[in-house]
Design an enzyme around this catalytic site. Sequence first.
Site, short mmCIF file in Angstrom:
data_model
loop_
_atom_site.label_atom_id
_atom_site.label_comp_id
_atom_site.label_asym_id
_atom_site.label_seq_id
_atom_site.Cartn_x
_atom_site.Cartn_y
_atom_site.Cartn_z
CB SER A 251 -0.91 0.01 1.22
OG SER A 251 -0.15 0.44 2.34
CE LYS A 252 -2.99 6.42 -1.47
NZ LYS A 252 -3.76 7.23 -2.38
NE ARG A 253 -3.51 5.59 4.26
CZ ARG A 253 -4.31 5.55 3.20
NH1 ARG A 253 -4.30 4.49 2.42
NH2 ARG A 253 -5.11 6.54 2.89
CE LYS A 254 1.96 -0.55 7.15
NZ LYS A 254 1.49 -1.86 7.55
NE ARG A 467 6.12 6.05 3.78
CZ ARG A 467 5.39 6.17 2.67
NH1 ARG A 467 4.12 6.51 2.75
NH2 ARG A 467 5.91 5.94 1.49
#
Length: 495
Positions: A251-254, A467
């Site tokens: 996922s683009k969150r990670k 991040r």
Amino acid sequence: MTVRTRIAPSPTGDPHVGTAYVALFNLCFARQHGGQFILRIEDTDQARSTDESEQDILKALRWLGLEWDEGPDVGGPHGPYRQSERKHSYRHYALDLVEKGHAFYCFRTPEELDVIREARKEAGLNPGIKGDLELPEADVQRRLAAGEPYVIRMKVPEEGVCRVDDMLRGVIEIDWSQVDCQILLKSDGMPTYHLANVVDDHLMAITHVLRGEEWINSAPKHQLLYEYFGWDMPVLCHLPLLRNPDKSKLSKRKNPTSINFYERMGFMPEAVLNYLGRMGWSMPDEREKFSLAEMVEHFDIQRVSLGGPIFDVEKLRWLNGLWLRENLSDEQFMARLKDWWFRPEALAPLVPHLKGRAEVFSDVAPMAAFMFSGMLGVTAEQFVHNKLDESEIKRVLQFTLWRFEAQRHWSKETLFADVKALSKAMELKMGDFMFPIFVAIAGTPNSWSVMDSMAMLGPDMTRARLRHALEVLGGFSKKETKRVEKEFAAFSSLS
Ligand code: GLU
């Protein structure tokens, strides 16, 4: 029989590495059998589909070296290859199923559906959308005549087991009780994915559907639709999902998931494709480095292993290093580097900023370095600020990251609106609020507008740097995360 496979992306976002991965396997399978590989755009969700995303997807797949035999841009005998251009053809198929008694008009409102779902739950049944949905024929006719809004749903057995054959998984069993009476035609007359996908695979003579594992639950509906229509069903093959190094779904969150990111970072397309070929698949001699031609030559779908393949950027970097060293002569290296550095789309928007600040060309490289870099070597000290404490700095970065994760249109204006709303909600002056963002993105507070930089760097790189900055600052503990999430939720309802 000619083998025909397809990739059917929905143009609703950045070109995803998962799309390229599935495209690669479809292409190899088709080529290996002397067949054809088709690209079809599934844009029936008109609220979310954009031309820009479609262009980006085609461009990214081409950059990787994937070529299709038929598609919206190259044409072919089964066109149009964009579902929005076929939108008027689907209704007829839905009506055909109503006539045959396999589908029905449904007038239930969302509130009524809730009641039905609850009643099913209480009766100990699977609380899906099925059961008491149909009305007596006279009632249906009366409502149709009165012009009441409706959808068309397919009929689905109430009980029993559906068995679907999968090339890799053998027989998959799913209880019919878990399968909804799927909408085929929406109230605006548009088909749903399920109807359009089945109709088009049939009309485009697709013989094999290789797609991601996330579609397994749709397979019973599709199989039933093929039966209802009386058509042969393509052979199904559900490929394993790509995963983050922590095994969660990619996922683009990670992780950066956009192919654009890998192009901007200066990866070689050959290496990215090679790495995608290693996702759940291996060469008979297990060698790690191979070209697309070699993959096609040795391709065997049965060599796909179902354990979730891990997409690890560090491994990809290593593989890319091999490609750089072993496959490029010095001249080729120079030519590729030049093409990468001087990509007009990367350089042109920078020029006004460079012209405004440089006195001589030798000023340019240090000034622009952060625009051509991956992660910057920022340190916690660089974030120290006399108006913001450490917690505020981390919250600025985290809130901005969360807002940007939800951002669907990446432009200077939309990013600015996010940042403005957040600084207001945190009651911080815009200049103070922007300080940690500057450091995270440009490595220094003394650069040109960071909004311009973020717009140019694109969503994946921007998020990756935010991040990274949070990591450098130690992130949040579990307990803090809860609190920060709450605070963010409160802000979001404000703006
Ligand atoms: N449009 C679907 C997607 O976005 C296609 C799924 C399929 O291959 O059936 O992935």
